[in-house]
Design an enzyme around this catalytic site. Structure first.
Site, PDB file in Angstrom:
ATOM      1  N   GLU A  85      46.883   5.999  31.607  1.00  0.00           N
ATOM      2  CA  GLU A  85      47.815   5.662  30.575  1.00  0.00           C
ATOM      3  C   GLU A  85      49.195   5.309  31.469  1.00  0.00           C
ATOM      4  O   GLU A  85      49.825   6.309  32.226  1.00  0.00           O
ATOM      5  CB  GLU A  85      48.320   6.855  29.649  1.00  0.00           C
ATOM      6  CG  GLU A  85      49.165   6.420  28.475  1.00  0.00           C
ATOM      7  CD  GLU A  85      49.275   7.416  27.364  1.00  0.00           C
ATOM      8  OE1 GLU A  85      48.448   8.176  27.097  1.00  0.00           O
ATOM      9  OE2 GLU A  85      50.596   7.522  26.930  1.00  0.00           O
ATOM     10  N   LYS A 278      49.839  16.440  22.429  1.00  0.00           N
ATOM     11  CA  LYS A 278      49.041  15.419  23.047  1.00  0.00           C
ATOM     12  C   LYS A 278      49.956  14.950  24.379  1.00  0.00           C
ATOM     13  O   LYS A 278      49.190  14.753  25.569  1.00  0.00           O
ATOM     14  CB  LYS A 278      48.519  14.352  22.071  1.00  0.00           C
ATOM     15  CG  LYS A 278      47.714  13.323  22.857  1.00  0.00           C
ATOM     16  CD  LYS A 278      48.363  12.138  23.568  1.00  0.00           C
ATOM     17  CE  LYS A 278      47.480  11.033  23.829  1.00  0.00           C
ATOM     18  NZ  LYS A 278      48.087  10.069  24.955  1.00  0.00           N
ATOM     19  N   ASP A 294      38.364  21.678  35.122  1.00  0.00           N
ATOM     20  CA  ASP A 294      37.696  21.260  33.964  1.00  0.00           C
ATOM     21  C   ASP A 294      38.373  20.873  32.535  1.00  0.00           C
ATOM     22  O   ASP A 294      39.110  21.869  32.075  1.00  0.00           O
ATOM     23  CB  ASP A 294      36.528  22.142  33.457  1.00  0.00           C
ATOM     24  CG  ASP A 294      35.671  21.971  32.369  1.00  0.00           C
ATOM     25  OD1 ASP A 294      36.170  21.245  31.496  1.00  0.00           O
ATOM     26  OD2 ASP A 294      34.884  22.648  31.957  1.00  0.00           O
ATOM     27  N   HIS A 391      57.485   2.496  26.851  1.00  0.00           N
ATOM     28  CA  HIS A 391      55.843   2.481  27.156  1.00  0.00           C
ATOM     29  C   HIS A 391      55.641   0.790  27.346  1.00  0.00           C
ATOM     30  O   HIS A 391      54.732   0.348  28.042  1.00  0.00           O
ATOM     31  CB  HIS A 391      55.523   2.708  25.635  1.00  0.00           C
ATOM     32  CG  HIS A 391      54.677   4.147  25.669  1.00  0.00           C
ATOM     33  ND1 HIS A 391      53.944   4.407  24.797  1.00  0.00           N
ATOM     34  CD2 HIS A 391      54.955   5.072  26.465  1.00  0.00           C
ATOM     35  CE1 HIS A 391      53.600   5.694  25.096  1.00  0.00           C
ATOM     36  NE2 HIS A 391      54.255   6.118  25.993  1.00  0.00           N
TER      37      HIS A 391
HETATM   38  C1  MEV Z   1      51.806   8.997  24.069  1.00  0.00           C
HETATM   39  O1  MEV Z   1      50.509   9.186  24.966  1.00  0.00           O
HETATM   40  C2  MEV Z   1      52.293  10.508  23.859  1.00  0.00           C
HETATM   41  C3  MEV Z   1      53.289  10.837  23.068  1.00  0.00           C
HETATM   42  O2  MEV Z   1      53.055  10.138  21.893  1.00  0.00           O
HETATM   43  C4  MEV Z   1      53.991  12.044  22.820  1.00  0.00           C
HETATM   44  C5  MEV Z   1      54.841  12.476  21.844  1.00  0.00           C
HETATM   45  O3  MEV Z   1      54.880  11.641  20.711  1.00  0.00           O
HETATM   46  O4  MEV Z   1      55.326  13.227  21.821  1.00  0.00           O
HETATM   47  C6  MEV Z   1      54.509   9.836  23.334  1.00  0.00           C
END
Ligand code: MEV
Length: 436
Positions: A85, A278, A294, A391
């Site tokens: 990513e 995430k 792992d 991003h």
């Molecule tokens: C993207 O990989 C991760 C985010 O969505 C985490 C978040 O929203 O806190 C930017």
């Protein structure tokens, strides 16, 4: 051609590839050349990779990046991250630099206990089972002597074994629930070997106890648990609210408030919490993967921990007290720095050396910090500029590569998008215009 095959694993690598490309691809020549493109020219290295798993046909590359400027407990680190990513390493580096100027990260290992269970069915009298367990427990421990000898030399071993009655959840279901200390090893093989020996000893010695027989105990399975709520690490940053002053568009106090709100939302709202966590795992998985651990085990354990109170919530927390902003993360991490891929994969060895050959506890701290840094960076963007600005800037290169932009075109377009909003369409239009 038939899409099923028998004895596939016994075919040579080239026969496997021939079967795959001829069965599934319209252009078998192209498919084969893509697969071969990723073979390592160093035969020894390639055969090492071939032997990691069954049926290897090629290597799947991920970029290995580094995030410098992490200060953890007063020590400087450059953290290796394996991830696809585009924004993750950039975000980690930015957060590292931000906190470098504010005292860095503090991290501590709270506990290191791991768990394994022998699951079994028993239909007899529970009191008799309890007495049998008491009788056999010393032998459960002594029968594993040959397995535990080396681990004990390193300060680890079996901590305890308990008999647990689970019949309120499932008829006749009991466990031998064992806890382990595995020091610098992740310990999966050690734990599973001990458990399988427990199961044998437990089943095979019933005759020596009153009128129990081996058939009274039906072993279902013996396996470690990836839920390790007592293998915990905590990472933290803090500074004066007034020092949260990097973003000129928002006052430090307003930023701290908004940041706290964002964390509180993730604490109570599962839809948000999953995405919030995430983002934390973006940092954690990347270091876990780079250091040969792992990541599936880590993911499973971390998300179970995030649900331990009965609803899924944030793994990070924040507070402002007496003008001090504090932001912390507490997670279970069963990691190893010896055994497994750590001795085998040259890039794993390199990553561990880059980190100064940490022991498992130090690696737990580094990985937790990477997760906290990632979450800080995400929440900072989300509560100020929005996530897309950063991003899409990072994604620009992916779009340019997708349209086979050459170096000159890339340079011109990166310059152009310093002052223009990156969207897929805008980039495509700009490429087309440049090529006219
Ligand atoms: C993207 O990989 C991760 C985010 O969505 C985490 C978040 O929203 O806190 C930017």
């Amino acid at each position: 051609m038939a899409k099923y095959v028998s004895g596939f694993s016994k075919l040579s690598k080239s026969d496997k590839i021939n079967w795959i490309v001829n069965t599934y691809f319209s252009n078998s020549k192209d498919a084969k050349s893509i697969l071969k493109q990723y073979w390592n020219t160093n035969d020894k290295l390639q055969s090492l990779h071939d032997e990691f798993i069954e049926n290897t046909i090629t290597n799947y590359y991920l970029p290995l990046g580094v995030a410098p400027n992490f200060l953890i407990n007063g020590k400087h680190y450059t953290i290796p991250m394996a991830i696809e990513e585009s924004s993750v390493v950039a975000a980690a580096s930015k957060a590292a630099k931000f906190w470098l100027d504010r005292g860095g990260f503090k991290a501590e290992v709270i506990s290191t206990t791991k768990i394994g269970q022998v699951h079994f069915i028993y239909k007899g009298d529970v009191e008799q089972l309890k007495s049998y367990f008491k009788y056999i427990k010393p032998q459960l421990l002594s029968d594993t002597n040959s397995i535990t000898k080396n681990m004990e030399k390193r300060g680890g071993g079996i901590l305890d074994i308990e008999l647990i009655d689970k019949t309120d959840l499932l008829d006749n279901y009991y466990q031998l629930h064992a806890s382990f200390e595995t020091q610098d090893a992740m310990g999966a093989n050690f734990i599973n070997s001990c458990l399988e020996q427990f199961a044998k000893t437990f089943k095979n010695n019933t005759q020596s106890f009153e009128n129990l027989s081996p058939s009274d105990i039906e072993i279902v399975m013996s396996i470690l648990s990836n839920y390790v709520p007592n293998c915990l690490v905590r990472a933290e940053v803090s500074c004066k609210v007034s020092e949260l002053n990097e973003d000129k568009s928002i006052a430090p106090e307003a930023f701290a408030n908004k940041f706290l709100q964002a964390v509180k939302i993730a604490e109570v709202e599962p839809y948000r919490a999953v995405t919030h966590n995430k983002g934390i795992m973006n940092g954690i998985d990347a270091v876990v993967l780079a250091t040969g651990n792992d990541f599936r085990a880590i993911e499973a354990g971390v998300h179970a921990y995030a649900s331990r109170k009965g609803s899924y919530g944030s793994l990070t927390h924040a507070s402002v007290e007496d003008g001090i902003f504090k932001f912390w993360l507490e997670i279970p991490l069963a990691l190893g720095t010896v055994g497994g891929l750590t001795n085998l994969h040259p890039l794993v060895k390199l990553s561990l050396e880059l980190l100064g050959k940490p022991n498992a506890k130090e690696l737990m701290q580094i990985v937790a910090v990477a997760g906290l840094a990632q979450n800080f960076a995400a929440l900072r963007s989300l509560t100020t500029t929005g996530i897309q600005q950063g991003h899409m800037k990072m994604h620009l290169m992916n779009i340019l590569n997708q349209y086979n932009a050459n170096n000159e075109e890339k340079k011109a377009l990166v310059e152009h998008f310093k002052t223009h909003v990156v969207t897929h369409n805008a980039v495509v239009e700009a490429i087309e215009k440049l090529r006219q």
